[in-house]
Design a protein around this motif. Structure first.
Motif, short mmCIF file in Angstrom:
data_model
loop_
_atom_site.label_atom_id
_atom_site.label_comp_id
_atom_site.label_asym_id
_atom_site.label_seq_id
_atom_site.Cartn_x
_atom_site.Cartn_y
_atom_site.Cartn_z
N UNK A 263 0.95 -1.38 0.04
CA UNK A 263 0.29 -0.15 -0.08
C UNK A 263 0.78 1.43 0.20
N UNK A 264 0.83 2.09 -0.62
CA UNK A 264 2.02 2.97 -1.13
C UNK A 264 2.02 4.59 0.10
N UNK A 265 2.28 4.77 0.43
CA UNK A 265 2.61 6.02 0.64
C UNK A 265 3.19 7.13 0.88
N UNK A 266 2.79 7.93 0.77
CA UNK A 266 2.46 9.46 -0.04
C UNK A 266 2.69 9.95 1.45
N UNK A 267 3.27 11.21 1.55
CA UNK A 267 3.64 12.10 2.44
C UNK A 267 3.98 13.56 2.09
N UNK A 268 2.79 14.54 2.34
CA UNK A 268 2.85 15.98 1.46
C UNK A 268 3.17 16.53 3.71
N UNK A 269 3.93 17.37 2.85
CA UNK A 269 4.74 18.26 4.01
C UNK A 269 3.67 19.79 2.95
N UNK A 270 3.24 20.42 3.91
CA UNK A 270 2.78 21.86 3.87
C UNK A 270 2.80 22.75 5.01
N UNK A 271 3.85 24.08 4.60
CA UNK A 271 3.98 24.92 6.16
C UNK A 271 4.52 24.01 7.46
#
Length: 343
Positions: A263-271
């Motif tokens: 199950x792919x993991x995407x990490x999203x960083x914002x501020x």
């Protein structure tokens, strides 16, 4: 043969990637049918036939003569791709060929021309392109999740293995660029514009005329988005890419070769905020085979696949030219030049 019948596929070569990933996926694809596997070694062909429930052929020519084979999958060493892809196209077969398609732009262009003249598919096998995790990344970028994209970075490196493997053979067109580096370079084209250029490249070669074992490539498009691609055959395992924008960053682990149960993991960083998105598992090889079978029945898709294959060959040729094409000091100094890759 009716258009709605599964596409009969033959395999040229008893390769490990075919055994582990492509043929198991092909057996699960309702729009494709495995007909036969050909090898120059009868025992290898029989082993594949017994395991996958198909017929065995000794010699690639015999498989290409079969009327029940409408398309072929070619997982041979890189140096043999041009010869057998050309033979398959001239025999009237659609072609799915393992990366890297050829060792030159001229060869790729010639194959694309032959495919176009005969109304056939020529498709380079980058299975990762068919994994839905990359569609999700593109959706997030389009929705402004990271603002305006500024930098794409990707790394694909694997540990050193048995020196007898094809990837270490210069005669068979092995080496890091065409074994692992081709993935980051191809992925960069998902996110950079049509006017992408190769600005710089470095390849590190084994001594005494060996293959390239590591490299880095710098790309850019007309909008100023850059891409840094790093790769190698003598590294701790790494398989990832990231997009860095004006307002955030997306990171993708296991970008190029996720197993079908992952199950792919995407990490999203914002501020100051970090978000992790866990996506459904997907079999990118099943999606690849399904896409290939669909393209065989859809003439409108033929040109896009051929054009993508030629473009990738052009990119890799530019990398080799900028890196000097060899391991000597003069070749390394040649990396100061730049080369434009036509759209």
């Amino acid at each position: 043969m009716a258009d709605d019948e599964p596409v009969g596929i033959g395999v040229l070569g008893a390769a490990d990637i075919a055994w582990r990933r492509t043929l198991p996926a092909l057996l699960r694809c309702p729009t494709a049918r495995l007909v036969a596997v050909a090898s120059r070694t009868p025992g290898k062909a029989r082993a594949f036939a017994e395991h996958f429930g198909c017929e065995a052929e000794t010699g690639y020519e015999r498989l290409l003569e079969r009327q029940d084979v409408r398309a072929v999958y070619i997982p041979l060493p890189n140096a043999l791709h041009e010869r057998w892809a050309d033979a398959a196209l001239r025999a009237g077969k659609h072609v799915l060929v393992e990366k890297s398609l050829t060792i030159s732009t001229a060869a790729a262009t010639g194959l694309a021309r032959t495919a176009r003249e005969r109304g056939l598919v020529l498709m380079e096998n980058f299975a990762f392109l068919h994994h839905p995790q990359h569609t999700r990344v593109r959706e997030l970028v389009a929705a402004g999740a990271i603002g305006t994209p500024r930098v794409f970075s990707a790394s694909f490196g694997i540990p050193r293995a048995d020196p007898g493997l094809i990837r270490y053979s210069r005669e068979l067109a092995g080496g890091a660029l065409r074994e692992t580096g081709c993935y980051p370079v191809r992925a960069a084209q998902l996110f950079l514009g049509e006017d992408v250029q190769v600005l710089g490249a470095h390849l590190r070669y084994e001594p005494d005329g060996g293959v390239d074992t590591a490299g880095s490539v710098l790309l850019a498009d007309g909008a100023g988005v850059t891409a840094q691609c790093d790769f190698g055959l003598d590294h701790g395992y790494r398989n990832t890419y990231a997009l860095w924008g004006s307002e955030g960053r997306i990171e993708v682990d296991w970008a190029f070769t996720p197993p079908p149960e992952a199950r792919p993991l995407l990490r999203l960083y914002r501020a100051e905020r970090r978000e992790e998105l866990v996506l459904p598992a997907a079999d990118q090889f099943l999606d690849l085979v399904t896409a290939f079978a669909g393209a065989c029945a859809d003439p409108a898709a033929h040109e896009a696949h051929a054009r993508a294959a030629v473009r990738q060959a052009t990119m890799l040729e530019a990398v080799v030219a900028l890196a000097g094409g060899s391991g000597d000091e003069e070749g390394r100094r040649a990396g100061a030049r730049s080369a434009r890759v036509p759209a």
